[in-house]
Design an enzyme around this catalytic site. Structure first.
Site, short mmCIF file in Angstrom:
data_model
loop_
_atom_site.label_atom_id
_atom_site.label_comp_id
_atom_site.label_asym_id
_atom_site.label_seq_id
_atom_site.Cartn_x
_atom_site.Cartn_y
_atom_site.Cartn_z
N TYR A 33 121.95 -39.07 94.83
CA TYR A 33 121.77 -38.03 95.84
C TYR A 33 120.64 -38.37 96.80
O TYR A 33 119.88 -39.31 96.56
CB TYR A 33 121.53 -36.67 95.17
N LYS A 151 118.10 -43.16 92.67
CA LYS A 151 118.00 -41.70 92.80
C LYS A 151 119.24 -41.02 92.22
O LYS A 151 120.15 -40.64 92.96
CB LYS A 151 117.78 -41.33 94.28
N GLU A 183 104.81 -40.35 88.25
CA GLU A 183 105.02 -39.54 89.46
C GLU A 183 105.17 -38.08 89.05
O GLU A 183 105.16 -37.75 87.87
CB GLU A 183 106.25 -40.04 90.23
N LEU A 207 110.49 -43.46 91.67
CA LEU A 207 111.37 -43.43 92.84
C LEU A 207 110.59 -43.92 94.06
O LEU A 207 109.42 -43.56 94.24
CB LEU A 207 111.87 -42.00 93.09
N1 PMP Z 1 109.85 -39.05 92.89
C1 PMP Z 1 110.85 -38.32 92.39
C2 PMP Z 1 111.12 -38.37 90.93
C3 PMP Z 1 111.62 -37.50 93.23
O1 PMP Z 1 112.63 -36.77 92.73
C4 PMP Z 1 111.31 -37.44 94.61
C5 PMP Z 1 112.07 -36.54 95.55
N2 PMP Z 1 113.41 -36.71 95.52
C6 PMP Z 1 110.25 -38.23 95.10
C7 PMP Z 1 109.54 -39.03 94.20
C8 PMP Z 1 109.89 -38.24 96.55
O2 PMP Z 1 110.83 -38.94 97.31
P1 PMP Z 1 111.10 -38.60 98.84
O3 PMP Z 1 109.77 -38.73 99.53
O4 PMP Z 1 112.05 -39.61 99.28
O5 PMP Z 1 111.61 -37.19 98.88
#
Ligand code: PMP
Length: 287
Positions: A33, A151, A183, A207
């Site tokens: 996603y 993701k 994270e 991620l």
């Molecule tokens: N880490 C995780 C586990 C996440 O789910 C997300 C958000 N989807 C992020 C980091 C941040 O990613 P982004 O800046 O692309 O939203």
């Protein structure tokens, strides 16, 4: 107003949109996603999200059902049809339905992937009162799988982490593996010490946040020092500031970790400045 969503080539009222019970996204979390924010009716960093989507699909040997140009057109059509000024566009692609349940991947030639997009209306998304207050986080063990750089829709543990945080009277959880912060449940984690912005380096452990990439670029352009390395919860509690980044929260200060105030216990100047720069620059580049 009934929300219009997109499913496999059709724009439909949400009440009429359906996916098979045999869909592998539903049965096996076999899907990926993206979430892209919308400010002033425009998409923030669409190119970054489209690129990461392509990478997630490749890593899982999943076929892209539409081109990036088509994806952009679908995002824009949904924003228009749902009259979104500020909000989010959620996109999910799964390996589809082979009409039964089987651990082996179905043949993509006969089983097309499923693609679903919908909007979430969030008026004033960038003016969140949370940004002035800051977040409280707790630390929890990171027990997710080993490919967190993809993701996927396997969000049960992050969802449980969010509930653990709520139960503890906090807003979110920072996950910890081998003593180091990986994270947040749905965001990347940072601390600031002696003017240095510290965040975990990219690997399969986290991620690769699209907001992270942009924020680190803007920080470097503003002559702020960035250090990509591991840090512990004790180091975070002792930091001058802490914050998170994500497509839906942009840059959000963290003011408390496991009940201990970070710095002064109020949003710090580095986080505030980065939020301002990120929003300014991203709005200028929005499409
Ligand atoms: N880490 C995780 C586990 C996440 O789910 C997300 C958000 N989807 C992020 C980091 C941040 O990613 P982004 O800046 O692309 O939203």
């Amino acid at each position: 107003m009934t929300r219009t969503v997109y499913v496999n080539g059709s724009y439909l009222p949400e009440t009429e949109a359906t996916v098979s019970i045999f869909d592998r996204g539903f049965l096996m979390a076999d899907g990926v996603y993206e979430v892209t924010s919308v400010l002033g009716g425009k998409l923030i960093d669409f190119a970054g999200h489209a690129k990461r989507l392509e990478r997630s699909l490749n890593e899982l040997d999943m076929a892209a059902p539409v081109t990036t140009d088509d994806l952009l057109a679908i995002h824009r059509e949904l924003i228009a049809r749902n009259d979104i000024t500020d909000g989010l566009v959620y996109l999910q692609i799964t390996r589809g339905s082979a009409g039964d349940r089987d651990f082996a991947f179905p043949d993509p030639a006969t089983t097309p992937s499923t693609i679903v997009l919908f909007t979430q209306n969030k008026p004033g998304l960038a003016q969140s009162p949370q940004a002035d207050k800051g977040l409280k986080v707790i630390s929890i063990e990171d027990i997710r799988w080993g490919r967190r750089d993809i993701k996927t829709v396997q969000l049960l543990y992050p969802s449980m982490g969010k509930m653990m945080a709520k139960k503890a009277g906090a807003d979110d959880a920072w996950m910890v593996e081998d003593g180091f912060v990986t994270e947040g449940t749905s965001n990347n984690a940072y601390i600031v010490k002696d003017g240095k912005i510290i965040t975990r380096e990219l690997s399969t452990d986290i991620l690769h946040g699209i907001t992270r990439a942009a924020v680190l670029r803007f920080a470097a352009e503003a002559q702020m020092e960035v250090v990509e390395r591991n840090f512990t919860i004790d180091e975070a509690k002792d930091a001058d500031e802490a914050f998170i980044t994500s497509a839906s929260s942009f840059v959000m200060p963290v003011v408390e970790i496991d009940g201990a105030a970070v710095g002064t216990g109020t949003p710090g100047s580095v986080a505030r400045r980065l939020r301002e720069i990120y929003l300014d620059e991203s709005l200028k580049a929005a499409i």
